[in-house]
Design a protein around this motif. Structure first.
Motif, PDB file in Angstrom:
ATOM      1  N   ARG A   1      -5.310  41.784  14.074  1.00 58.43           N
ATOM      2  CA  ARG A   1      -4.858  41.028  15.252  1.00 58.43           C
ATOM      3  C   ARG A   1      -3.880  39.959  14.813  1.00 58.43           C
ATOM      4  O   ARG A   1      -4.146  39.229  13.874  1.00 58.43           O
ATOM      5  N   SER A   2      -2.780  39.884  15.528  1.00 59.32           N
ATOM      6  CA  SER A   2      -1.830  38.821  15.264  1.00 59.32           C
ATOM      7  C   SER A   2      -2.077  37.686  16.241  1.00 59.32           C
ATOM      8  O   SER A   2      -2.044  37.869  17.461  1.00 59.32           O
ATOM      9  N   PHE A   3      -2.325  36.523  15.722  1.00 61.44           N
ATOM     10  CA  PHE A   3      -2.561  35.378  16.589  1.00 61.44           C
ATOM     11  C   PHE A   3      -1.301  34.967  17.352  1.00 61.44           C
ATOM     12  O   PHE A   3      -1.367  34.102  18.214  1.00 61.44           O
ATOM     13  N   SER A   4      -0.187  35.577  17.024  1.00 60.26           N
ATOM     14  CA  SER A   4       1.029  35.282  17.781  1.00 60.26           C
ATOM     15  C   SER A   4       1.006  35.979  19.136  1.00 60.26           C
ATOM     16  O   SER A   4       1.820  35.664  20.005  1.00 60.26           O
ATOM     17  N   ARG A   5       0.078  36.907  19.328  1.00 58.73           N
ATOM     18  CA  ARG A   5       0.008  37.648  20.590  1.00 58.73           C
ATOM     19  C   ARG A   5      -1.309  37.463  21.340  1.00 58.73           C
ATOM     20  O   ARG A   5      -1.422  37.886  22.489  1.00 58.73           O
ATOM     21  N   TYR A   6      -2.283  36.858  20.685  1.00 53.75           N
ATOM     22  CA  TYR A   6      -3.608  36.733  21.287  1.00 53.75           C
ATOM     23  C   TYR A   6      -4.074  35.282  21.323  1.00 53.75           C
ATOM     24  O   TYR A   6      -3.825  34.528  20.387  1.00 53.75           O
ATOM     25  N   ALA A   7      -4.768  34.947  22.382  1.00 54.45           N
ATOM     26  CA  ALA A   7      -5.426  33.649  22.447  1.00 54.45           C
ATOM     27  C   ALA A   7      -6.648  33.657  21.539  1.00 54.45           C
ATOM     28  O   ALA A   7      -7.280  34.696  21.317  1.00 54.45           O
ATOM     29  N   VAL A   8      -6.969  32.499  21.037  1.00 59.98           N
ATOM     30  CA  VAL A   8      -8.111  32.338  20.148  1.00 59.98           C
ATOM     31  C   VAL A   8      -8.977  31.196  20.658  1.00 59.98           C
ATOM     32  O   VAL A   8      -8.461  30.164  21.101  1.00 59.98           O
ATOM     33  N   GLY A   9     -10.264  31.403  20.594  1.00 58.50           N
ATOM     34  CA  GLY A   9     -11.172  30.355  21.034  1.00 58.50           C
ATOM     35  C   GLY A   9     -12.150  29.977  19.949  1.00 58.50           C
ATOM     36  O   GLY A   9     -12.467  30.786  19.069  1.00 58.50           O
TER      37      GLY A   9
ATOM     38  N   GLU B   1     -21.460  27.087  23.603  1.00 52.30           N
ATOM     39  CA  GLU B   1     -20.533  26.367  24.468  1.00 52.30           C
ATOM     40  C   GLU B   1     -19.110  26.446  23.925  1.00 52.30           C
ATOM     41  O   GLU B   1     -18.889  26.575  22.717  1.00 52.30           O
ATOM     42  N   PHE B   2     -18.198  26.365  24.848  1.00 51.09           N
ATOM     43  CA  PHE B   2     -16.783  26.364  24.519  1.00 51.09           C
ATOM     44  C   PHE B   2     -16.420  25.056  23.822  1.00 51.09           C
ATOM     45  O   PHE B   2     -16.904  23.990  24.191  1.00 51.09           O
ATOM     46  N   VAL B   3     -15.558  25.155  22.814  1.00 54.66           N
ATOM     47  CA  VAL B   3     -15.081  23.975  22.110  1.00 54.66           C
ATOM     48  C   VAL B   3     -13.579  23.790  22.326  1.00 54.66           C
ATOM     49  O   VAL B   3     -13.124  22.740  22.778  1.00 54.66           O
ATOM     50  N   ALA B   4     -12.813  24.816  21.981  1.00 58.72           N
ATOM     51  CA  ALA B   4     -11.353  24.715  22.076  1.00 58.72           C
ATOM     52  C   ALA B   4     -10.763  26.114  22.129  1.00 58.72           C
ATOM     53  O   ALA B   4     -11.396  27.082  21.699  1.00 58.72           O
ATOM     54  N   ALA B   5      -9.560  26.190  22.665  1.00 60.46           N
ATOM     55  CA  ALA B   5      -8.852  27.466  22.701  1.00 60.46           C
ATOM     56  C   ALA B   5      -7.364  27.218  22.551  1.00 60.46           C
ATOM     57  O   ALA B   5      -6.857  26.135  22.880  1.00 60.46           O
ATOM     58  N   ARG B   6      -6.712  28.243  22.069  1.00 60.78           N
ATOM     59  CA  ARG B   6      -5.265  28.193  21.926  1.00 60.78           C
ATOM     60  C   ARG B   6      -4.691  29.443  22.578  1.00 60.78           C
ATOM     61  O   ARG B   6      -5.068  30.566  22.216  1.00 60.78           O
ATOM     62  N   SER B   7      -3.788  29.243  23.532  1.00 51.09           N
ATOM     63  CA  SER B   7      -3.174  30.396  24.178  1.00 51.09           C
ATOM     64  C   SER B   7      -2.199  31.068  23.222  1.00 51.09           C
ATOM     65  O   SER B   7      -1.854  30.514  22.178  1.00 51.09           O
ATOM     66  N   TRP B   8      -1.734  32.224  23.583  1.00 52.28           N
ATOM     67  CA  TRP B   8      -0.805  32.927  22.695  1.00 52.28           C
ATOM     68  C   TRP B   8       0.507  32.169  22.573  1.00 52.28           C
ATOM     69  O   TRP B   8       1.225  32.329  21.585  1.00 52.28           O
ATOM     70  N   THR B   9       0.797  31.308  23.538  1.00 53.33           N
ATOM     71  CA  THR B   9       2.014  30.501  23.480  1.00 53.33           C
ATOM     72  C   THR B   9       1.808  29.181  22.746  1.00 53.33           C
ATOM     73  O   THR B   9       2.761  28.428  22.556  1.00 53.33           O
ATOM     74  N   GLY B  10       0.568  28.912  22.350  1.00 48.50           N
ATOM     75  CA  GLY B  10       0.328  27.705  21.581  1.00 48.50           C
ATOM     76  C   GLY B  10      -0.253  26.532  22.357  1.00 48.50           C
ATOM     77  O   GLY B  10      -0.409  25.447  21.805  1.00 48.50           O
ATOM     78  N   ILE B  11      -0.592  26.754  23.599  1.00 49.17           N
ATOM     79  CA  ILE B  11      -1.178  25.674  24.396  1.00 49.17           C
ATOM     80  C   ILE B  11      -2.657  25.539  24.063  1.00 49.17           C
ATOM     81  O   ILE B  11      -3.400  26.516  24.101  1.00 49.17           O
ATOM     82  N   GLY B  12      -3.065  24.325  23.748  1.00 43.62           N
ATOM     83  CA  GLY B  12      -4.452  24.082  23.398  1.00 43.62           C
ATOM     84  C   GLY B  12      -5.242  23.538  24.575  1.00 43.62           C
ATOM     85  O   GLY B  12      -4.707  22.844  25.436  1.00 43.62           O
ATOM     86  N   SER B  13      -6.505  23.847  24.606  1.00 47.14           N
ATOM     87  CA  SER B  13      -7.417  23.311  25.607  1.00 47.14           C
ATOM     88  C   SER B  13      -8.734  22.977  24.911  1.00 47.14           C
ATOM     89  O   SER B  13      -9.100  23.632  23.928  1.00 47.14           O
ATOM     90  N   TYR B  14      -9.427  21.966  25.430  1.00 48.57           N
ATOM     91  CA  TYR B  14     -10.604  21.441  24.742  1.00 48.57           C
ATOM     92  C   TYR B  14     -11.691  21.052  25.742  1.00 48.57           C
ATOM     93  O   TYR B  14     -11.401  20.657  26.868  1.00 48.57           O
ATOM     94  N   ARG B  15     -12.926  21.102  25.266  1.00 48.10           N
ATOM     95  CA  ARG B  15     -13.993  20.546  26.077  1.00 48.10           C
ATOM     96  C   ARG B  15     -13.859  19.031  26.017  1.00 48.10           C
ATOM     97  O   ARG B  15     -13.346  18.469  25.040  1.00 48.10           O
ATOM     98  N   ASP B  16     -14.335  18.369  27.040  1.00 44.63           N
ATOM     99  CA  ASP B  16     -14.102  16.934  27.158  1.00 44.63           C
ATOM    100  C   ASP B  16     -14.632  16.146  25.962  1.00 44.63           C
ATOM    101  O   ASP B  16     -14.005  15.186  25.512  1.00 44.63           O
TER     102      ASP B  16
END
Length: 125
Positions: A27-35, A46-61
């Motif tokens: 899997r190439s992380f350049s094409r897939y989101a990772v959590g 529980e969810f901690v953080a994720a990165r979209s395939w475009t590089g956008i990060g999201s986090y639990r509060d």
């Protein structure tokens, strides 16, 4: 067969830092989101953080401002930089690769198809 592997866990004191690494063969992380997810003893995953395939990060509060998810394209590795660790961060941490290409980061574990075995993070004085 996609194989996901985490590394970098350990035992640290409160306030310390750790950097977790996640690699995935096939899997190439350049094409897939990772959590990143975690499971503490006696608690649900529980969810901690994720990165979209475009590089956008999201986090639990509870980790915003302390954790940073990033990718190194040269070695197809996703990192979770964890600073100012607290005892509440103690858990087994899992990396997961989204089931769909070109996906946004998701907080739902069911959106991820491939999981690693986990790496233990213990924060204790």
């Amino acid at each position: 067969q996609v194989q996901v592997a985490e590394s970098g866990g350990g035992m640290v004191q409160p306030g310390a830092s750790l950097r977790l690494s996640c690699t995935a063969s096939g899997r190439s992380f350049s094409r897939y989101a990772v959590g990143w997810f975690r499971r503490a003893p006696g608690k649900e995953r529980e969810f901690v953080a994720a990165r979209s395939w475009t590089g956008i990060g999201s986090y639990r509060d509870s980790v915003k401002g302390r954790f940073t998810i990033s990718r190194d394209a040269t070695n197809n590795t996703v990192y979770l930089q964890m600073d100012y660790l607290q005892s509440e961060d103690t858990a087994m941490y899992y990396c997961a690769v989204h089931s769909l290409r070109f996906s946004s980061g998701s907080e739902s574990a069911s959106d991820y198809a491939n999981w690693g075995q986990g790496t233990q993070v213990t924060v204790s004085s």
